[in-house]
Design an enzyme around this catalytic site. Structure first.
Site, PDB file in Angstrom:
ATOM      1  N   GLY A  47       0.824  -1.199   0.000  1.00 46.77           N
ATOM      2  CA  GLY A  47       0.000   0.000   0.000  1.00 46.77           C
ATOM      3  C   GLY A  47       0.855   1.243   0.000  1.00 46.77           C
ATOM      4  N   ASP A 139      -6.681   6.893  12.258  1.00 45.59           N
ATOM      5  CA  ASP A 139      -6.787   6.607  10.821  1.00 45.59           C
ATOM      6  C   ASP A 139      -7.305   5.190  10.600  1.00 45.59           C
ATOM      7  OD1 ASP A 139      -6.655   7.113   8.119  1.00 45.59           O
ATOM      8  OD2 ASP A 139      -4.510   6.687   7.935  1.00 45.59           O
TER       9      ASP A 139
END
Length: 334
Positions: A47, A139
């Site tokens: 990612g 997050d």
């Protein structure tokens, strides 16, 4: 050799080495990380974030790790963010807060989706309630919930996390951090990050687990749409089963899905004070998971008993005697 050693030592100090020595973290050489990631090969990339990319790494002892490689951003800012993340991660010691590889077929069944939701909620509850000091993740999103080879969910990436003093539940942020679509609207308006901000973000993740869609996705007609609003509208109009992207096995699972959908709606309340705590969310999902497993076990037990009954009937109704028929059946039953 002396010059090389001095250069390495200077680089180590400039990149926060002195701080890292005081943390409970293992320090690797650059060469070791290059080898572990096959020189940061594209097929190892997991990612990408604001400060760098994350790669799958395999150490010499076959331990699987995630390696974050920074982009060419401001070095001082990068070091400050890195040291902050390390100081938080080093204080977290919990089996569901760990980085592993992604799974593949995990979302094929409701059983696995419920398992992921329960494990992730348990980890966030730990951060809020049991970590010392408590942590707001900041997050929470699907890409930060990684899966190991056993499909166990792991909460990852503490780059936007903050430590809280005992009894503290919120903090005035100097800048808004997180990911659009998952961010608590109350946090966006006030700049105050709270434990309930994580609850909202987790609600978005629950919607993803139910629908398979990411926030602000593109509809089949090619138009942008707010997945959260679409989900809540479907729930209020009793159309939630029309937006699921997996097949339900039975009526029991449908009841569980409805309960999780209602839980997600409560997490997504625009006012943090009206949302459940992460502990309440975790407890509810854990109870649901336990009942699901019990129901599954009972169903399998009934199927086994039924198969054995048929086997016994066929043996005993045969015209010719079958040696040790009852013994075979009894062994099958056990």
């Amino acid at each position: 050799m002396i010059c090389t050693k001095r250069i390495k030592e200077k680089n180590f100090q400039e990149n926060g080495g002195k701080v890292l020595k005081n943390q409970r973290v293992r320090i690797f050489s650059e060469a070791a990380l290059v080898k572990a990631t096959n020189n940061y090969a594209d097929d190892r990339k997991l990612g990408e974030g604001g400060f760098g990319s994350v790669y799958k790494g395999v150490l010499t002892d076959n331990t699987v790790v995630a390696v974050k490689k920074s982009k060419g951003v401001d070095k001082a800012q990068m070091n400050a963010e890195f040291q902050k993340e390390m100081s938080i991660v080093s204080q977290v010691n919990y089996r569901n807060v760990h980085i592993h590889d992604k799974g593949s077929r995990i979302l094929a069944s409701w059983t696995n989706r419920l398992r992921v939701a329960s494990a992730a909620a348990l980890a966030l509850d730990y951060l809020h309630s049991l970590a010392d000091p408590p942590v707001i993740h900041g997050d929470v999103k699907s890409v930060n919930i990684l899966l190991d080879n056993n499909y166990t969910a792991k909460v990852a990436d503490f780059g936007a996390s903050v430590l809280m003093s005992p009894g503290q539940t919120n903090i005035l942020a100097t800048k808004i951090q997180g990911t659009l679509g998952y961010l608590d609207p109350e946090y966006l308006m006030t700049g105050i990050l709270t434990v309930q901000s994580d609850v909202y973000s987790f609600g978005v993740v629950l919607v993803e687990l139910l629908t398979g869609e990411i926030p602000n996705s593109i509809s089949k007609s090619g138009e942008k749409r707010n997945v959260i609003q679409h989900f809540i509208s479907a729930l209020e109009n009793n159309h939630v089963f029309k937006i699921l992207d997996f097949q339900t096995a039975d009526e029991g699972e449908m009841d569980e899905i409805e309960a999780v959908a209602e839980l997600a709606k409560r997490c997504l309340n625009s006012m943090g004070v009206n949302r459940p705590t992460m502990k309440e969310v975790s407890d509810e999902l854990a109870k649901m998971k336990a009942l699901h497993q019990k129901s599954w076990a009972q169903q399998n037990s009934e199927e086994t008993d039924y198969d054995v009954t048929i086997f016994l009937h066929e043996c005993k109704s045969s015209h010719e005697p079958i040696p040790d028929c009852d013994v075979i059946a009894d062994r099958e039953l056990h």
